[in-house]
Design a protein around this motif. Structure first.
Motif, PDB file in Angstrom:
ATOM      1  N   ARG A 134       0.954  -1.163  -0.022  1.00 12.58           N
ATOM      2  CA  ARG A 134      -0.020  -0.098  -0.168  1.00 12.58           C
ATOM      3  C   ARG A 134       1.118   1.235  -0.026  1.00 12.58           C
ATOM      4  NH1 ARG A 134      -5.578  -1.075   2.137  1.00 12.58           N
ATOM      5  NH2 ARG A 134      -5.660  -3.568   2.100  1.00 12.58           N
ATOM      6  N   ARG A 135       0.228   2.279  -0.167  1.00 11.87           N
ATOM      7  CA  ARG A 135       1.078   3.678  -0.225  1.00 11.87           C
ATOM      8  C   ARG A 135       0.513   4.556   0.728  1.00 11.87           C
ATOM      9  NH1 ARG A 135      -2.196   7.093  -3.317  1.00 11.87           N
ATOM     10  NH2 ARG A 135      -3.907   6.261  -4.668  1.00 11.87           N
ATOM     11  N   ALA A 136       1.429   5.507   1.283  1.00 15.01           N
ATOM     12  CA  ALA A 136       1.152   6.499   2.206  1.00 15.01           C
ATOM     13  C   ALA A 136       1.953   7.705   2.034  1.00 15.01           C
ATOM     14  CB  ALA A 136       1.454   6.104   3.508  1.00 15.01           C
ATOM     15  N   ARG A 137       1.274   8.931   2.581  1.00 16.97           N
ATOM     16  CA  ARG A 137       2.045  10.195   2.341  1.00 16.97           C
ATOM     17  C   ARG A 137       1.576  10.760   3.417  1.00 16.97           C
ATOM     18  NH1 ARG A 137      -1.619  10.935  -2.223  1.00 16.97           N
ATOM     19  NH2 ARG A 137       0.231  10.421  -3.658  1.00 16.97           N
ATOM     20  N   GLY A 138       2.806  11.927   3.879  1.00 15.64           N
ATOM     21  CA  GLY A 138       2.199  13.014   4.787  1.00 15.64           C
ATOM     22  C   GLY A 138       1.918  12.457   6.387  1.00 15.64           C
ATOM     23  N   GLY A 139       0.869  12.593   6.653  1.00 13.06           N
ATOM     24  CA  GLY A 139       0.432  12.065   7.964  1.00 13.06           C
ATOM     25  C   GLY A 139       0.041  10.581   8.086  1.00 13.06           C
ATOM     26  N   GLU A 140      -0.424   9.968   6.829  1.00 13.04           N
ATOM     27  CA  GLU A 140      -0.684   8.711   6.751  1.00 13.04           C
ATOM     28  C   GLU A 140       0.585   8.001   6.930  1.00 13.04           C
ATOM     29  OE1 GLU A 140      -4.269   8.457   3.502  1.00 13.04           O
ATOM     30  OE2 GLU A 140      -2.199   8.379   3.012  1.00 13.04           O
ATOM     31  N   TRP A 141       1.694   8.441   6.473  1.00 16.90           N
ATOM     32  CA  TRP A 141       2.946   7.662   6.518  1.00 16.90           C
ATOM     33  C   TRP A 141       3.729   7.881   8.012  1.00 16.90           C
ATOM     34  CZ3 TRP A 141       6.261   4.477   4.484  1.00 16.90           C
ATOM     35  CH2 TRP A 141       7.514   4.461   4.905  1.00 16.90           C
ATOM     36  N   ARG A 142       3.141   8.973   8.814  1.00 20.51           N
ATOM     37  CA  ARG A 142       3.695   9.159  10.095  1.00 20.51           C
ATOM     38  C   ARG A 142       2.963   8.320  10.894  1.00 20.51           C
ATOM     39  NH1 ARG A 142       3.872  14.475   8.102  1.00 20.51           N
ATOM     40  NH2 ARG A 142       1.812  14.990   8.783  1.00 20.51           N
ATOM     41  N   LYS A 143       1.728   8.138  10.605  1.00 20.56           N
ATOM     42  CA  LYS A 143       0.853   7.041  11.742  1.00 20.56           C
ATOM     43  C   LYS A 143       1.208   5.603  11.494  1.00 20.56           C
ATOM     44  CE  LYS A 143      -3.177  10.322  11.973  1.00 20.56           C
ATOM     45  NZ  LYS A 143      -4.665  10.490  11.562  1.00 20.56           N
ATOM     46  N   ALA A 144       1.580   5.491   9.941  1.00 19.41           N
ATOM     47  CA  ALA A 144       1.882   3.877   9.933  1.00 19.41           C
ATOM     48  C   ALA A 144       3.086   3.753  10.609  1.00 19.41           C
ATOM     49  CB  ALA A 144       2.046   3.970   8.341  1.00 19.41           C
ATOM     50  N   GLY A 145       4.108   4.893  10.602  1.00 17.83           N
ATOM     51  CA  GLY A 145       5.371   4.577  11.345  1.00 17.83           C
ATOM     52  C   GLY A 145       5.273   4.221  12.743  1.00 17.83           C
ATOM     53  N   GLU A 146       4.263   4.629  13.555  1.00 19.35           N
ATOM     54  CA  GLU A 146       4.045   4.310  15.072  1.00 19.35           C
ATOM     55  C   GLU A 146       3.586   2.865  15.148  1.00 19.35           C
ATOM     56  OE1 GLU A 146       0.979   7.240  15.788  1.00 19.35           O
ATOM     57  OE2 GLU A 146       2.090   9.007  15.522  1.00 19.35           O
ATOM     58  N   LEU A 147       3.464   2.315  14.230  1.00 25.16           N
ATOM     59  CA  LEU A 147       3.064   0.720  14.345  1.00 25.16           C
ATOM     60  C   LEU A 147       4.306  -0.053  14.458  1.00 25.16           C
ATOM     61  CD1 LEU A 147      -0.063   0.232  11.852  1.00 25.16           C
ATOM     62  CD2 LEU A 147      -0.072   0.622  14.428  1.00 25.16           C
ATOM     63  N   PRO A 148       4.369  -1.079  14.985  1.00 26.54           N
ATOM     64  CA  PRO A 148       5.648  -2.077  15.113  1.00 26.54           C
ATOM     65  C   PRO A 148       5.990  -2.442  13.735  1.00 26.54           C
ATOM     66  CG  PRO A 148       4.340  -2.738  16.803  1.00 26.54           C
ATOM     67  CD  PRO A 148       3.469  -1.742  16.010  1.00 26.54           C
ATOM     68  N   GLY A 149       7.303  -2.402  13.244  1.00 27.43           N
ATOM     69  CA  GLY A 149       7.655  -2.579  12.058  1.00 27.43           C
ATOM     70  C   GLY A 149       9.225  -2.089  11.862  1.00 27.43           C
ATOM     71  N   ILE A 150       9.541  -2.116  10.586  1.00 28.38           N
ATOM     72  CA  ILE A 150      10.818  -1.780  10.134  1.00 28.38           C
ATOM     73  C   ILE A 150      10.758  -0.849   9.047  1.00 28.38           C
ATOM     74  CG2 ILE A 150      13.134  -2.472   9.504  1.00 28.38           C
ATOM     75  CD1 ILE A 150      12.381  -5.282  10.675  1.00 28.38           C
ATOM     76  N   THR A 151      11.364   0.374   9.082  1.00 32.57           N
ATOM     77  CA  THR A 151      11.506   0.957   7.783  1.00 32.57           C
ATOM     78  C   THR A 151      12.821   0.905   7.171  1.00 32.57           C
ATOM     79  OG1 THR A 151      10.100   2.845   8.583  1.00 32.57           O
ATOM     80  CG2 THR A 151      11.393   3.342   6.893  1.00 32.57           C
TER      81      THR A 151
END
Length: 261
Positions: A105-122
């Motif tokens: 899936r794709r994300a930008r802006g605030g969506e990307w920041r919120k996704a980054g708060e979930l456990p995972g690895i960037t």
């Protein structure tokens, strides 16, 4: 779709029903027992991948494809996955016990920041592409931060032709006769990287991880494609639910160590 996984000449079915862009394949034979149809009856999980796609500065296509593949490898090698009591170990095992599904899936802006708060690895590519991979989740258990993200519209271009691949770098070869969206291709390259990981022994896995998972994604020369898919190397084959015909070979995982056996 239901053929067993057989290393090293793997031919993995891929793709999940629309609208998801995913890879869907048999689990590796060494990891699980039972027939392929048994895996269909087990709880089904999906590996979410989210690519950062800002309007003003989208990533280059090849950088995104390579970063998606590295993200999958990074999760597979993470101690939270590999340790017997790791935080993600049980979920990854359940995911591999059934069909190997990946959704991009794709994300930008605030969506990307919120996704980054979930456990995972960037994971960040050399050209700046950013892909976040999350531990597997049940097919019907998407967190709201990811469930609302779009699948379609992940179309990317390369501003310049990719550079030549350095000697010794693993290559994920794309089928030169197929046209796939960037999002679908990211799922396919992630799956091909996973097939290569399964095919390697522990020593080669450790070295690849220690080196930071160097790899390249390139479109295969048309004349070379038949030899690449002759059964010596892991091949991703598509189930045909989206974009391309069933049974299409999409990506070949070509790691130098696989030629030395």
């Amino acid at each position: 779709m239901s053929s067993p996984f057989d290393l090293p000449a793997a031919a993995a079915a891929s793709d999940a029903p629309a609208p998801a862009t995913a890879s869907d394949a048999p689990a590796p034979a060494p990891a699980v027992g039972g027939a392929a149809e048994d895996r269909d009856t087990r709880p089904q999980y999906v590996l979410p991948l989210v690519v950062r796609l800002e309007r003003a500065d989208p990533p280059a296509r090849t950088d995104a494809l390579e970063t998606s593949a590295r993200a999958v490898l990074t999760l597979l090698a993470d101690p939270r996955t590999t340790d017997p009591d790791g935080e993600w170990t049980e979920r990854v095992a359940a995911w591999e016990d059934a069909r190997i599904r990946k959704v991009v899936r794709r994300a930008r802006g605030g969506e990307w920041r919120k996704a980054g708060e979930l456990p995972g690895i960037t994971v960040t590519g050399p050209g700046g592409a950013e892909v976040r991979v999350f531990p597997p989740i049940p097919l019907d258990g998407w967190p709201k931060e990811l469930a609302k993200l779009q699948v379609s519209g992940t179309d990317l271009d390369d501003p310049e032709p990719p550079a030549p691949v350095p000697d010794g770098v693993p290559v994920l070869w794309l089928n030169p006769t197929l046209e796939m969206s960037a999002g679908k291709t990211m799922a396919q390259t992630g799956h091909a990287a996973q097939l290569a990981w399964w095919a390697l022994d522990d020593a080669h896995r450790g070295k690849w991880a220690a080196d930071g998972f160097p790899l390249a994604v390139r479109t295969a020369p048309t004349a070379a494609w038949p030899a690449l898919t002759d059964g010596r190397l892991p091949v991703v084959r598509d189930a045909g639910f989206t974009e391309i015909a069933p049974g299409s070979a999409t990506v070949v995982a070509d790691h130098p160590a696989l030629h030395a056996r």
